[in-house]
Design a protein around this motif. Structure first.
Motif, PDB file in Angstrom:
ATOM      1  N   ASP A   1      -6.141  11.096 -11.275  1.00  0.00           N
ATOM      2  CA  ASP A   1      -4.840  10.951 -10.604  1.00  0.00           C
ATOM      3  C   ASP A   1      -3.726  11.605 -11.412  1.00  0.00           C
ATOM      4  OD1 ASP A   1      -5.875   9.546  -8.458  1.00  0.00           O
ATOM      5  OD2 ASP A   1      -5.586   7.590  -9.408  1.00  0.00           O
TER       6      ASP A   1
ATOM      7  N   ASP B   1       6.510  -6.473  -3.924  1.00  0.00           N
ATOM      8  CA  ASP B   1       6.061  -5.783  -2.707  1.00  0.00           C
ATOM      9  C   ASP B   1       6.915  -6.189  -1.504  1.00  0.00           C
ATOM     10  OD1 ASP B   1       4.129  -4.567  -4.190  1.00  0.00           O
ATOM     11  OD2 ASP B   1       2.477  -5.841  -3.516  1.00  0.00           O
TER      12      ASP B   1
ATOM     13  N   GLU C   1       4.651   0.824  -4.703  1.00  0.00           N
ATOM     14  CA  GLU C   1       3.867   2.060  -4.672  1.00  0.00           C
ATOM     15  C   GLU C   1       3.209   2.304  -6.021  1.00  0.00           C
ATOM     16  OE1 GLU C   1       5.903   5.567  -3.177  1.00  0.00           O
ATOM     17  OE2 GLU C   1       7.386   4.291  -2.206  1.00  0.00           O
ATOM     18  N   MET C   2       2.067   3.005  -6.006  1.00  0.00           N
ATOM     19  CA  MET C   2       1.417   3.397  -7.257  1.00  0.00           C
ATOM     20  C   MET C   2       2.138   4.604  -7.834  1.00  0.00           C
ATOM     21  SD  MET C   2      -0.854   1.142  -7.734  1.00  0.00           S
ATOM     22  CE  MET C   2      -1.767   1.820  -9.131  1.00  0.00           C
ATOM     23  N   LYS C   3       2.576   4.465  -9.102  1.00  0.00           N
ATOM     24  CA  LYS C   3       3.352   5.525  -9.747  1.00  0.00           C
ATOM     25  C   LYS C   3       2.762   5.855 -11.116  1.00  0.00           C
ATOM     26  CE  LYS C   3       7.159   5.645  -6.980  1.00  0.00           C
ATOM     27  NZ  LYS C   3       7.803   6.835  -6.435  1.00  0.00           N
TER      28      LYS C   3
ATOM     29  N   GLU D   1       4.606 -10.283  -8.514  1.00  0.00           N
ATOM     30  CA  GLU D   1       3.940  -9.121  -7.906  1.00  0.00           C
ATOM     31  C   GLU D   1       4.123  -9.114  -6.382  1.00  0.00           C
ATOM     32  OE1 GLU D   1      -0.127  -8.552  -8.942  1.00  0.00           O
ATOM     33  OE2 GLU D   1       0.262  -8.554 -11.099  1.00  0.00           O
TER      34      GLU D   1
ATOM     35  N   ASN E   1      -0.691   6.221 -17.220  1.00  0.00           N
ATOM     36  CA  ASN E   1      -1.657   5.676 -16.271  1.00  0.00           C
ATOM     37  C   ASN E   1      -0.909   5.386 -14.969  1.00  0.00           C
ATOM     38  OD1 ASN E   1      -1.929   2.152 -17.342  1.00  0.00           O
ATOM     39  ND2 ASN E   1      -0.150   3.362 -16.873  1.00  0.00           N
ATOM     40  N   MET E   2      -1.612   4.892 -13.971  1.00  0.00           N
ATOM     41  CA  MET E   2      -0.993   4.569 -12.685  1.00  0.00           C
ATOM     42  C   MET E   2      -0.723   3.064 -12.611  1.00  0.00           C
ATOM     43  SD  MET E   2      -0.855   7.572 -11.237  1.00  0.00           S
ATOM     44  CE  MET E   2      -0.424   7.176  -9.528  1.00  0.00           C
ATOM     45  N   GLU E   3       0.490   2.694 -12.189  1.00  0.00           N
ATOM     46  CA  GLU E   3       0.855   1.288 -12.033  1.00  0.00           C
ATOM     47  C   GLU E   3       1.664   1.113 -10.751  1.00  0.00           C
ATOM     48  OE1 GLU E   3       2.829  -0.276 -15.497  1.00  0.00           O
ATOM     49  OE2 GLU E   3       1.321   0.522 -16.875  1.00  0.00           O
ATOM     50  N   ARG E   4       1.648  -0.101 -10.229  1.00  0.00           N
ATOM     51  CA  ARG E   4       2.407  -0.389  -9.008  1.00  0.00           C
ATOM     52  C   ARG E   4       3.868  -0.640  -9.362  1.00  0.00           C
ATOM     53  NH1 ARG E   4       1.392  -1.558  -3.840  1.00  0.00           N
ATOM     54  NH2 ARG E   4      -0.847  -1.476  -4.187  1.00  0.00           N
ATOM     55  N   ARG E   5       4.755   0.145  -8.783  1.00  0.00           N
ATOM     56  CA  ARG E   5       6.200  -0.011  -8.973  1.00  0.00           C
ATOM     57  C   ARG E   5       6.878   0.045  -7.606  1.00  0.00           C
ATOM     58  NH1 ARG E   5       7.872   1.219 -14.347  1.00  0.00           N
ATOM     59  NH2 ARG E   5       6.245   0.343 -15.689  1.00  0.00           N
TER      60      ARG E   5
ATOM     61  N   ASP F   1      -6.882   6.507 -15.474  1.00  0.00           N
ATOM     62  CA  ASP F   1      -6.615   7.188 -14.194  1.00  0.00           C
ATOM     63  C   ASP F   1      -6.526   8.707 -14.376  1.00  0.00           C
ATOM     64  OD1 ASP F   1      -6.256   4.607 -12.846  1.00  0.00           O
ATOM     65  OD2 ASP F   1      -4.358   4.510 -13.936  1.00  0.00           O
TER      66      ASP F   1
END
Length: 546
Positions: free
Chosen positions: A41, A325, A486-488, A321, A479-483, A38
């Motif tokens: 980003d 969310d 949200e993508m963080k 997952e 890198n970007m991960e969903r936390r 990423d």
């Protein structure tokens, strides 16, 4: 403070440093870097600290001096050797200038925000040299991610004339360090931020970081306990021991302890995920080994289970997952409901596939998966008694096989969870030296004007004087991960590599361990004695560096 004979003796131990850190240093810079994934980003989020080079320290003949007050923070769970990072930092900044001061922020990042600190003096720090624990200044899990926190921290930084902050933590804590470094750089506040790689889980490592500190000591401590249980198991010959080991997101601890102790079974979460295994398949595999050994008259054994296993079972991972969310978006809607109403609420909002998975889980496991997350948005897997879940399911399956005439053995089991037993152990010689060198390296990164870097020590399977010290830009590992929905930006966790040498060595021999009683009893961590006993590294690192 009362001290044991061992503690007194350890305080007198003089940590060894790489040749490059024994006097003045100069910096050798490599090529510009980029993030592991990423790239666009991460570059956009960290324009002031992205693309910096990896640096390495080399000995210098020039006299080195530097005026700087430094603040230090212990963040997250404890790991053996943290005190030595602070002593290495203290000794180095005092050597650079005796007037330099080190301030410790109390109980983690929250101490920076709340302006709770102590000045760490020579008399104070001497009680903590080469000791385990984080009790010198305490630790905490406050996340540094909001502008108000950064600005509030800046107030005390200015008041104490602090040039740099050193944050000692794991991947999430060092991600926060990188965010703070970027903010202070963007604002041109002139405050540097340096990270140090800490976690007994072993999942903060990459091409630049050979191992996170504390992993060596913790796995040796757990292996001693596992060896003791194996010996008891082989003595009474009547129990199956289900042992859960700390390691929330990776199976490095379980794998290392298996290589040291040779249990009958060690489950590797990453393999479970790669093979798309179900909970029932895992149970059946365990029962096949129990049944085989029973035929040989061996109604006993030892099973190692990684703490985070439940998240790696693909069907449950998908459920988690969606739950993450759901909790992030609608958690407040159901928090006030009673337990049964919460369950019905979740079932009503899940996709059909995940609804079926959730409905088939034991009630206590489903409940744990639907509770609040930890401060970093993770399921609190340590609260899920995976070891008891597996043994109960094995008991039920073996009873079924007994009725069908497939099993004639006896199954009795005992449960253990080794976590806190290893986090604050007195550090091994390896961690004692490694951490002192990390603290020294952090001080040199500050003295050489770096920010947004993590201190690193490499070549650590060689004699200490041949170790290489330097720093790596934290953005390089992100890198970007969903936390929390949200993508963080986060530091990528290092999972067990199924094509890596440690796992391959385990895979080659594990069937023999399952059939036979091949236990090894490592004994306690050795501090004195032959070098091949007391100065050896982990099996993991030894295999990786071959």
């Amino acid at each position: 403070m009362e001290k044991s004979a061992l503690q007194k003796a350890r305080i007198d131990y003089a940590p060894k440093l790489p040749t490059s850190l024994q006097g003045s240093v100069k910096v050798k810079e490599g090529a510009p870097t980029q993030s592991v994934d990423d790239q666009e980003d991460i570059k956009k989020l960290f324009p002031n600290t992205y693309g910096m080079p990896v640096v390495e320290f080399e000995p210098s003949n020039e006299t080195q001096t530097c005026e700087m007050n430094v603040g230090v923070i212990l963040s997250g769970g404890q790991a053996p050797g943290g005190h030595n990072v602070i002593t290495g930092l203290f000794d180095t900044i005092k050597r650079l200038n005796p007037n330099n001061k080190l301030y410790g922020f109390i109980l983690g990042p929250g101490g920076l925000v709340d302006h709770k600190y102590i000045e760490i003096t020579e008399d104070y720090i001497n009680d903590y040299r080469n000791t385990g624990g984080f009790d010198m200044i305490g630790s905490g899990r406050t996340k540094l991610e909001k502008i108000e926190q950064f600005e509030k921290g800046l107030e005390i930084v200015r008041e104490l004339n602090i040039k740099a902050l050193v944050i000692i933590g794991g991947d999430d804590s060092n991600t926060n360090a990188c965010v703070l470094a970027e903010y202070y750089a963007a604002k041109k506040y002139g405050v540097q931020v340096i990270g140090c790689p800490k976690t007994i889980d072993g999942d903060l490592k990459n091409d630049q970081i050979e191992t996170s500190f504390g992993f060596d000591t913790a796995t040796k401590t757990y292996s001693e306990l596992i060896g003791n249980i194996e010996r008891d198991c082989n003595s009474s010959k009547k129990y199956w021991h289900f042992i859960k080991l700390m390691g929330r997101s990776a199976s490095h601890i379980a794998l290392e302890c298996a290589l040291q102790c040779q249990p009958n079974i060690c489950i590797i979460s990453e393999e479970v995920k790669a093979k798309n295994m179900t909970l029932n398949q895992i149970v059946e595999n365990i029962c096949n080994v129990i049944a085989y050994r029973a035929e040989q008259g061996l109604n006993f054994g030892v099973i190692l289970i990684p703490e985070g296993l439940i998240e790696f079972i693909p069907s449950i991972g998908k459920l988690i997952e969606e739950l993450n969310d759901l909790l992030a978006a609608h958690g407040n809607d159901y928090k006030g409901l009673d337990e049964e109403a919460q369950r019905e609420y979740i079932l009503a909002h899940l996709s059909e596939e995940n609804k079926q998975t959730f409905a088939t889980l034991p009630a206590n496991v489903a409940r744990q998966l639907s509770l609040d997350r930890d401060p970093h948005g993770n399921v609190q897997v340590s609260l899920i008694e995976t070891e008891r879940l597996l043994s109960d399911m094995c008991d039920a399956k073996l009873e079924q096989w007994k009725e069908e005439g497939k099993y004639k053995g006896k199954f009795a089991c005992l449960h253990h969870f080794f976590g806190y037993e290893g986090r604050c152990a007195a550090p091994s010689n390896y961690d004692t030296n490694y951490c002192y060198a990390l603290g020294t390296s952090a001080a040199q990164l500050i003295a050489n004007g770096k920010t947004g870097y993590m201190a690193i020590i490499k070549n650590t399977t060689k004699p200490t004087n041949e170790w290489r010290a330097g720093g790596v830009p934290i953005t390089m590992m992100m890198n970007m991960e969903r936390r929390n929905g949200e993508m963080k930006p986060v530091i990528r966790k290092a999972l067990v590599e199924l094509d890596g040498k440690p796992f391959k060595a385990f895979e080659k021999i594990r069937d023999k361990w399952a059939r036979e009683t091949s236990f090894i009893y490592p004994g306690p961590i050795q501090y004195w004695g032959p070098s091949e006993v007391c100065d050896c590294t982990t099996k993991t690192l030894e295999l990786e560096q071959e």
